[in-house]
Design an enzyme around this catalytic site. Structure first.
Site, PDB file in Angstrom:
ATOM      1  N   ASP A  17       0.823  -1.216   0.000  1.00 12.38           N
ATOM      2  CA  ASP A  17       0.000   0.000   0.000  1.00 12.38           C
ATOM      3  C   ASP A  17       0.852   1.259   0.000  1.00 12.38           C
ATOM      4  O   ASP A  17       2.025   1.241   0.364  1.00 12.38           O
ATOM      5  CB  ASP A  17      -0.916   0.009   1.227  1.00 12.38           C
ATOM      6  CG  ASP A  17      -0.105  -0.072   2.530  1.00 12.38           C
ATOM      7  OD1 ASP A  17       0.908  -0.828   2.553  1.00 12.38           O
ATOM      8  OD2 ASP A  17      -0.466   0.604   3.495  1.00 12.38           O
ATOM      9  N   GLU A  18       0.249   2.346  -0.429  1.00 13.63           N
ATOM     10  CA  GLU A  18       0.783   3.700  -0.270  1.00 13.63           C
ATOM     11  C   GLU A  18       2.248   3.848  -0.662  1.00 13.63           C
ATOM     12  O   GLU A  18       3.050   4.338   0.124  1.00 13.63           O
ATOM     13  CB  GLU A  18       0.630   4.143   1.200  1.00 13.63           C
ATOM     14  CG  GLU A  18      -0.806   4.208   1.661  1.00 13.63           C
ATOM     15  CD  GLU A  18      -0.917   4.709   3.100  1.00 13.63           C
ATOM     16  OE1 GLU A  18      -1.724   5.590   3.344  1.00 13.63           O
ATOM     17  OE2 GLU A  18      -0.185   4.199   3.980  1.00 13.63           O
ATOM     18  N   VAL A  19       2.588   3.493  -1.890  1.00 11.87           N
ATOM     19  CA  VAL A  19       3.976   3.673  -2.331  1.00 11.87           C
ATOM     20  C   VAL A  19       4.140   5.090  -2.878  1.00 11.87           C
ATOM     21  O   VAL A  19       3.420   5.508  -3.778  1.00 11.87           O
ATOM     22  CB  VAL A  19       4.345   2.631  -3.402  1.00 11.87           C
ATOM     23  CG1 VAL A  19       5.808   2.793  -3.804  1.00 11.87           C
ATOM     24  CG2 VAL A  19       4.076   1.228  -2.885  1.00 11.87           C
TER      25      VAL A  19
END
Lengths: 531, 531
Positions: A327-329
């Site tokens: 997630d959330e790169v």
């Protein structure tokens, strides 16, 4: 998903799946409670029929025993452990002075609970799994929990149980709690207490978000420098192999799977402290800025590291699944790095860094596949079009367009679990449990086949603002609302009835030593004794 | 209000008012903390000068002793109790194996702290009051707290203190915490733990909102039926006279006043259960509805009851003030009652029921005045124009037009305390301590004389959603923000510096056994050991 009913375990005695209704336990609370006809049962079983015939349980001689016909007995640690636990929950841990090993049962007495295991695979020594049968006839911990919830005190303090028939199984197979041990370290004691509370709520998955940016408390045998450098403290703030083993065993005895999450390529700042060259060096113009970004996806060393680490993880954690995050790169660091830029050009990715992310994840999934594990991933990995194995579990967590996401994921044929409405780290004034309770996980548009792909959900308690001091009361009984939504029938939506049962259930948690916070102005017969 | 400095108590030794600065305690948190030049001092003293000269405190032989010249000694329980408490805070409760009663002090060592009481009235046996001098030179508990906050561990675990000069006194004389034991009963243990935490934050008033609508846990000697009928449970959920006495003594030893609130004429539903005819019968048309409203203000029996009850209260609670409530009176029941209607007509009150409320309060104030107590009241009593004694404390709590209210109350010449911005029962996601911290109590328009009438404030933790399970972490360290606002100089507003000191202060609370919740992602060297 409703598990198939296999007649594999039976609680015998008159008491088999018998329940009660008590009107007097919370008598003084008439302003607040309307007693439920289901007493304090939580989560509500699939089918319950309560009679008014009550039996006494003689605490001085009551026994939980293996039935003669049972295929499992004294050598089954899971059984013996559960007997002891539930005896204590029902009668207290102190053996009464007048305890007698056996005496003749009175006319309206139940003197023993016989447990009859008929299945060859009783999970005495094995681990629970996604396909475990958790129906009341099968899963011992769940069934004993229900039985213990049927016991109530009469006006003389005597233990009673009413004749009741119950048929029970969970609506969803995956009912999880996410705890985060990176933002704050959680002492083992806190984790164990919450596993106990999970069992009391029939949760069956502990999603252990074990590492993240702030700290790396997992002590790896292969790469000990990860926690040596990356934990808040290398000795006092780590989970040793023995700790992890103990947590897994403690969970197993309660029918709980432990699924660890090692989130990459983002959320890995703490990994970089102990593993040189693992993270991408960020650039300021043409020179390295000294800060680091996500895992460096263009080095071979990255993948050989992951291969070794996940090989270890696959043997340390027995569950068939591992959560790989994804997630959330944040792409800004990758974008700044000239080597990454060159690589992007070579691969023909243009300026689309989500292609680079997919490139990394694809290679990671291949590595994990060789360890014989299935994987769970956060929704972005699916959203970015990474090629996934058919048995991948897509974890939906984003707050916007949730139903659309559930529709898309299941349309693509993937199993999914839902967390978006159940981020319990977000607190607010008042009875927010009602909000969690009112969620219907299958409210999205889709075919019956799509709905069947929703295997459950997880309540997430991220760690920014919680640690050992406040985690347990913040989690319970708010997570109990999620527990019933994931266990009970879709039609169980009466909020007043839920309020009544949940109030009593939370007092039971308190009496069993779990500091579950109050729903509203009220009292418990036995208030919490800690501080 | 700044207390006058009287040189009444001196902490001697090189260490007198000496402080420290440590750069290494939170070294691993460089992403979050900028270490403060004031170390972990909280609340910040009025004047601090830190040097870099450090001294060692030999834990194996360190002593806190009465100075030869001191006017108080071994017979002063307050002193001896404080010595033991702070020795334990600084060195742990277990006497080190190598403890020696005396040994020669090394060159940069402080081997003892001498306490020199010069005042005749050392409060050894008396109670703290609104006019107690709390300057560092005088008030022992506060001064020892500051001293203990200056002690830090070096890299070898040895205790150190840096040479520092401090001059200290509180900005406001009334710094309180309101706890509510009616909506949820709070076991004694919880109250004591929070009194300890209050002392660690230099709070000096425990506002005990002891009874209210839901329950009446105060066991009255004169009217035992009030708790017998009105408590959640007549034995397990009451405060006996011995309990109350113990709480008052525990508070006294920590420089904390206990001000009980017996709120009338509203908020009294639980009173009516044990006292016939005390509450107003509500009518539905021409017949009594069976429900009851506020205290019945038109019966003589009401006032003879109040006279007896407050006579008891005035002897049980030694503080010079009692809080009489007077908030949120609902007129609908009074309006429905024909006897009340007749009375209103006789008195010429027309339809103005606030005149009836004032009629009641006026009579109550006259009763309480005869008990030699001063009184505090919630702002409505002032707003409704009730005639008040000059030393009445008006408690401002409403959220709207706060500055206007402060202006009006002080313009009328009354002392006042502020609570409106500090209702800690309202929770939200994130670092709400900053919001509490940024409040300036004197920001209203008014003369210097008016500002002087603001004697302090209180953080209120109402009980709808808190009990023994979650009260302590919900209160701390959020209330610590209020503590510094009420103690430190007006100019102390640097939020980053506050964040650094408060983070360390909260870890100190945790180490001392108080489950104070985290401010944000972080760790403490010694995490909370309870669950």
């Amino acid at each position: 998903m409703s598990a198939t009913l296999r007649l594999a375990l039976l609680l015998l005695a008159v008491a088999v799946c018998q329940g009660y209704q008590s009107n007097d336990i919370d008598e003084e609370d008439e302003l607040v409670y309307e007693p439920s006809k289901y007493g304090s049962l939580w989560p509500l079983p699939q089918k319950v029929r309560v009679s008014e015939v009550s039996f006494k349980l003689p605490s001085a001689s009551f026994k939980i025993v293996d039935a003669k016909e049972s295929s499992a007995g004294p050598s089954c640690s899971l059984l013996q452990n559960a007997y002891r636990r539930y005896y204590e929950y029902m009668f207290g841990s102190v053996r009464k002075p007048g305890y007698v090993k056996s005496r003749a049962a009175g006319p309206s007495e139940i003197s023993e609970l016989q447990v009859w295991i008929t299945s060859a695979d009783s999970e005495c020594d094995s681990y629970p799994s996604l396909t475990s049968d958790e129906s009341c006839e099968f899963a011992l911990p769940h069934c004993l929990e229900t039985f213990s919830q049927l016991v109530y005190e009469d006006a003389y303090g005597a233990k009673n149980i009413n004749s009741t028939t119950i048929s029970d199984f969970p609506r969803f197979a995956h009912r999880g709690i996410l705890l985060d041990t990176s933002r704050h370290f959680l002492p083992i004691k806190v984790i164990l207490a919450n596993l106990e509370a999970m069992a009391m709520n029939k949760f069956n998955v502990f999603h252990w978000h074990i590492v993240d940016d702030p700290s790396f408390p997992y002590l790896s045998r292969t790469f000990p420098q990860l926690s040596q450098q990356g934990a808040y403290h290398p000795y006092t703030h780590v989970y040793t192999p023995a700790d992890v083993k103990m947590i897994i065993e403690f969970a197993r005895l309660r029918g709980i799977r432990v699924i660890p999450e090692f989130d990459t390529p983002g959320h890995t700042q703490s990994w970089g402290k102990g593993q040189k060259d693992l993270l991408t060096p960020c650039y300021s113009g043409t020179t390295p800025s000294g800060t680091f970004g996500p895992v460096n996806p263009i080095l071979n060393t990255t993948y050989s590291f992951m291969r070794q680490l996940f090989s270890e993880i696959s043997s340390v954690f027995p569950d068939a699944y591992v959560h790989l995050g994804g997630d959330e790169v944040d792409f800004s660091c990758w974008r700044s790095n000239p080597d990454i830029q060159n690589f992007m050009e070579q691969q023909g990715f243009g300026q689309d860094y989500s292609k680079l992310e997919s490139f990394y994840i694809q290679k990671l999934l291949d590595i994990v596949t060789t360890t014989q594990k299935g994987y769970m991933i956060w929704q972005e990995v699916f959203d970015n079009g990474v090629k996934l194995k058919p048995d991948t579990v897509v974890h939906v967590w984003m707050g916007n367009r949730v139903e659309e996401e559930m529709q898309n994921v299941t349309e693509a044929g993937y199993t999914t679990i839902l967390s978006s409405p159940w981020y319990l780290d977000y607190i607010s004034y008042g009875q927010d449990w009602q909000k969690y309770y009112k969620v219907e996980p299958l409210s999205f548009k889709g075919t019956e086949a799509q709905k069947k792909l929703v295997i459950g959900g997880e309540a997430c308690l991220w760690g920014e603002y919680v640690d050992a001091t406040n985690l347990t009361p913040r989690l319970w009984p708010r997570a109990s609302a999620v527990a019933e939504r994931l266990w009970s029938a879709k039609e169980v939506t009466d909020i007043s009835d839920a309020y009544s049962r949940l109030s009593m259930h939370r007092c039971r948690l308190v009496e069993r030593g779990i500091p579950a916070e109050p729903l509203f102005t009220s009292f418990c017969p036995h208030e919490y004794k800690g501080v």
